[in-house]
Design an enzyme around this catalytic site. Structure first.
Site, PDB file in Angstrom:
ATOM      1  N   GLU A 111      -3.209 -23.474   4.833  1.00 57.93           N
ATOM      2  CA  GLU A 111      -2.839 -24.896   4.842  1.00 57.93           C
ATOM      3  C   GLU A 111      -1.494 -25.151   5.519  1.00 57.93           C
ATOM      4  O   GLU A 111      -1.324 -26.174   6.182  1.00 57.93           O
ATOM      5  CB  GLU A 111      -2.811 -25.435   3.407  1.00 57.93           C
ATOM      6  CG  GLU A 111      -4.192 -25.656   2.799  1.00 57.93           C
ATOM      7  CD  GLU A 111      -4.862 -24.372   2.348  1.00 57.93           C
ATOM      8  OE1 GLU A 111      -4.165 -23.336   2.290  1.00 57.93           O
ATOM      9  OE2 GLU A 111      -6.068 -24.398   2.060  1.00 57.93           O
ATOM     10  N   HIS A 181      -9.584 -28.554  -8.506  1.00 55.03           N
ATOM     11  CA  HIS A 181     -10.477 -29.346  -7.661  1.00 55.03           C
ATOM     12  C   HIS A 181     -10.474 -30.800  -8.113  1.00 55.03           C
ATOM     13  O   HIS A 181     -11.418 -31.530  -7.842  1.00 55.03           O
ATOM     14  CB  HIS A 181     -11.913 -28.786  -7.710  1.00 55.03           C
ATOM     15  CG  HIS A 181     -12.009 -27.379  -7.198  1.00 55.03           C
ATOM     16  ND1 HIS A 181     -11.774 -26.294  -7.995  1.00 55.03           N
ATOM     17  CD2 HIS A 181     -12.277 -26.891  -5.964  1.00 55.03           C
ATOM     18  CE1 HIS A 181     -11.901 -25.186  -7.280  1.00 55.03           C
ATOM     19  NE2 HIS A 181     -12.197 -25.515  -6.045  1.00 55.03           N
TER      20      HIS A 181
END
Lengths: 377, 454
Positions: A111, A181
């Site tokens: 990322e 999540h």
């Protein structure tokens, strides 16, 4: 996928499914409906001057936005983990085939690299649309976003900037996402001068706001409530259109209580509006903030000056959440108009839990209780 | 001499080339391996699958097709006896060892390199004192790395885009950044293009295609990778160069930069200035492997280690790397071995962690000394020229210093502009608050400034 749906409808698939593959999210919806605080999405209508519409869910409307962006801007590229085959949430489906593999491509699993890569492209004048697979995984990119993207224009005296960068990430509760999540990290980024943070409440909003972010000449973080990817369906304009950034929208007009939220929570508060009207005879004004930073305080202040009562709700934890910023501004600007202290209904100050999710969430019952508190103060 | 501003050109060309990319594969990149596979796994293994498992070779997607099985249990050891050698052209006595390696540079260019190295050295000496006098808040010298700067900068095209760390002032000077530009930035005057927003020595310039530098280490590395990607998309025969140090190469962003540049076929020169120290941390505590050069192999990147004090070696290596980058659209790593003769910065006192004998030892083979020896041996320089030029350099630096030291600072309104492209409402009300406050008397406007630790 079709097999999964059939299993769910038959009631056999009742165990929670975890993992990064979102293919199951739509099929989970049937099970979620049986829970007390399940979400139901109320479709909206697009303004007629946006042209021809077609039925799209949230991921399709986001796909459509990026399709428009890549069609109209030859410098636009999309990249991130797994975007080439269509993305784990299908947001980029068909785009690599249509625009070529050097415009829609996979990056290595990193990322901080994705963010840095996006910045460099934008600095060179290309429109960079970076995807972070889950907002929960945006933190390795935090340095690039905070120390580089946000500060590029300011520190160089406007000599360089990465305004053409847009970073997209799915956020928010999905029913079984747990710690990694389900997060809503908007508050972290609201605290960084130089970036914009935008969260849509549905497909029409998502397409218009995403196109606005892509066109906006500032680095933008676009958080997409993942539970709405399949659950939210409405008739979305097929062409190119934008909705304004830093402009909150009054979704429901009312006179007794102001309610402020963003993303999925707007849908939850819609139900609370109905409950308040039916059970308490209370008229609520619901505002979708849409842009978290820079936020449209004027619309909220105007509303609270009218109603005297404010409820802010979000999934992110209470302490340091963006409701605190809204509450602080309102108490400063609307002090003498307030009939009751500002109510914040948020996630608890815990990591996002798995089995306890229904208790953690700022659901319609907790919000309804807060409305009662505001009215009875 | 005007240099083309490549970045505006890149923007235009990106648009033009982007249109032709709609069909799928661009002309410029049609030979690139990653472009030819849809999902590399499927296509790469198709021929292997055809043979089935009768073909007794590993068939894992994670390795290349040339890999073999072994029945021997052995670990591959980091081989400290076979470290990557250091490429050089001139030895410590100023002799060119292999005449075929003599760079094709004119006398004028070589002398210009030397003068700029001396100018940089002179600037550093004066600015170090300027900081000690409290006139600027901070400074970083480039002692010992002048050849790494000039050699690499001279081998690049002026239109190649550069990303730096902080110790690349020589690259700026080579490209035409003036002493005035430097002084304005260091003194945060109203003529600083950065509008006085950053600490000294964080230079940047669109005119010379050097992206403004920032303090966080290695953040420029993945940015440089995508800048190179964009450069490739534009179809221009240019590359991007990214400077960083031995310490920065430990950052996660370095790994990201290497891996992205390799997997996405970015025409990027990674230039590592390995000067032996990251503030007080010697390289023996920074890594266990064979420097930074050896890591490139792990990423699938070509690599070379050079004598960073040998300006010709640096020049040759950078020139060769550039050709590979552009022709083959891939990154190349150059690890320039050198020594940081000065302190890390004006907030550092390196006598605490290293001996003066060590510093003295390396001073004797500084890049300036090496080139001077070569020039003198070839009758291109002498002690009179040296004295004369040192005087000239000093007066140039002092002239720029005197211009900047009392120059006005930027307007206070510059505190709040450029956060976004247009000032948002919440900043407008904050701006109104700032403007009406009385100007606080700060040490920055004169008087001694305490050391800023960084």
């Amino acid at each position: 996928m079709a097999v999964c749906g059939a299993l769910v409808r038959s009631g056999r698939l009742s165990r929670p499914i975890s993992g990064r593959n979102s293919a199951f999210i739509g099929s989970r919806f049937a099970v979620v409906k049986r829970l007390a605080s399940a979400l139901s999405y109320v479709p909206e209508t697009a303004p007629s001057d946006f042209g021809e519409t077609t039925k799209m869910n949230l991921f399709q409307s986001i796909n459509s936005a990026m399709d428009v962006a890549l069609a109209n801007d030859p410098t636009a590229v999309i990249f991130g983990e797994d975007v080439a085959f269509g993305g784990v949430f299908r947001c980029t489906i068909g785009l690599a085939d249509k625009y070529g593999k050097d415009r829609v491509f996979n990056t290595p699993l990193c990322e901080q690299g994705i963010a840095g890569f996006g910045i460099g492209m934008a600095v060179m004048g290309a429109t960079a649309i970076a995807e972070i697979q889950f907002a929960d995984y945006i933190f390795p990119a935090f340095d690039q976003i905070v120390n580089e993207a946000a500060k590029y224009r300011y520190r160089s005296g406007n000599l360089f900037d990465c305004g053409r960068l847009t970073m997209r990430a799915p956020c928010g509760a999905v029913g079984h996402g747990a710690l990694y999540h389900s997060q809503s990290p908007e508050a972290f980024f609201a605290h960084v001068p130089g970036i914009k943070v935008v969260i849509p409440r549905g497909p029409i909003q998502a397409k218009g706001l995403l196109l606005a972010c892509i066109k906006d000449d500032n680095p933008c973080i676009f958080l997409e409530p993942k539970i709405l990817y399949r659950a939210a369906v409405e008739h979305v304009p097929v062409g190119d259109f934008s909705l304004p950034l830093s402009s909150a929208e009054v979704v429901v007009e009312g006179k007794d209580v102001t309610m402020v939220a963003w993303g999925t929570q707007v849908q939850v508060l819609r139900e609370v509006c109905n409950m308040a009207q039916e059970k308490l005879g209370v008229s609520c004004e619901l505002i979708d903030l849409r842009t978290i930073m820079p936020w449209d305080s004027e619309t909220v202040i105007k509303s609270v000056n009218k109603t005297g009562r404010l409820l802010v709700a979000h999934e992110a934890p209470l302490t340091g959440g963006f409701a605190a910023e809204v509450a602080s501004t309102v108490q400063s600007e609307c002090f003498l108009h307030l009939e009751a202290p500002v109510e914040r209904v948020c996630g608890y100050d815990t990591p996002f839990p798995h089995i306890f999710e229904p208790f953690y969430m700022p659901d319609k019952w907790r919000c309804f209780e807060a409305v009662k508190k505001l009215i009875n103060y | 001499m005007l240099v083309t501003t490549s970045m505006a050109g890149v923007r235009r060309l990106l648009g033009a080339v982007g249109k032709s990319l709609k069909q799928g594969v661009s002309e410029a990149s049609s030979n690139l391996p990653f472009m030819q596979t849809t999902y590399g796994f499927t296509k790469k293994l198709q021929s292997t699958y055809a043979a089935g498992f009768d073909d007794d070779r590993p068939q894992f997607p994670g390795t290349g097709s040339k890999v073999r099985f072994t029945e021997k249990l052995e670990f591959h050891l980091p081989d400290t006896s076979r470290t990557i050698p250091v490429y050089r052209v001139i030895d410590r006595q100023g002799e060119i060892l292999d005449p075929t390696q003599k760079p094709g540079l004119t006398q004028d260019v070589v002398l210009d390199m030397y003068r700029k190295m001396v100018l940089l050295n002179t600037l550093d000496g004066i600015m170090l004192n300027v900081q000690r006098q409290g006139r600027i808040t901070f400074y970083m010298t480039n002692y010992g790395e002048e050849a790494a700067h000039m050699g690499s900068a001279a081998a690049l095209d002026p239109a190649d885009v550069i990303f730096g760390q902080y110790r690349e002032a020589g690259v700026f000077l080579w490209r035409g950044f003036t002493l005035d530009d430097m002084m304005n930035q260091c003194f945060s005057t109203h003529r600083d293009v950065h509008k006085g927003r950053m600490v000294p020595i964080n230079y940047g310039s669109r005119d010379i295609n050097f992206v403004s530098m920032s303090s966080p280490l290695a953040t420029q590395m993945p940015q440089a990778a995508s800048a190179a990607y964009a450069m490739r998309m534009s179809g221009k025969p240019l590359c991007v160069a990214c400077y960083f140090g031995d310490g920065a190469s430990s950052e996660g962003d370095a790994h990201a930069g290497f891996n992205f540049a390799a997997t996405l076929d970015c025409p990027l020169i990674f230039f590592c200035r390995n000067n032996g120290y990251a503030i007080s941390t010697p390289t023996s505590e920074q890594y266990r492997g064979d420097g930074i050069a050896s890591r490139a192999i792990g990423y699938g990147i070509s690599t070379i280690r050079v004598d960073g004090n040998d300006v010709f070696a640096v020049y040759n290596a950078t020139k060769a790397a550039r050709e590979v980058c552009i022709k083959e659209s891939k990154p190349v790593l150059i690890e320039a071995m050198t020594y940081r003769i000065g302190d890390h910065s004006t907030s550092d006192d390196s006598t605490i962690y290293r001996s003066s004998e060590e510093v003295h030892h390396f001073k004797q083979d500084s890049p300036i000394t090496r080139l001077q020896t070569y020039l003198t041996k070839n009758n291109l320089w002498d002690s009179d020229k040296e004295t004369a030029y040192r005087e000239e350099a000093k007066s140039k630096v002092l002239e720029a210093f005197h211009g900047a030291k009392d120059r006005k600072k930027p307007p206070i309104s510059d505190l709040l502009t450029d956060v976004y492209d247009r000032m948002p409402a919440h900043l407008e009300s904050q701006a109104a608050d700032v403007i009406q406050r009385p100007i606080p008397r700060t040490r920055l406007h004169g008087g001694t400034q305490g050391c800023m630790m960084m």
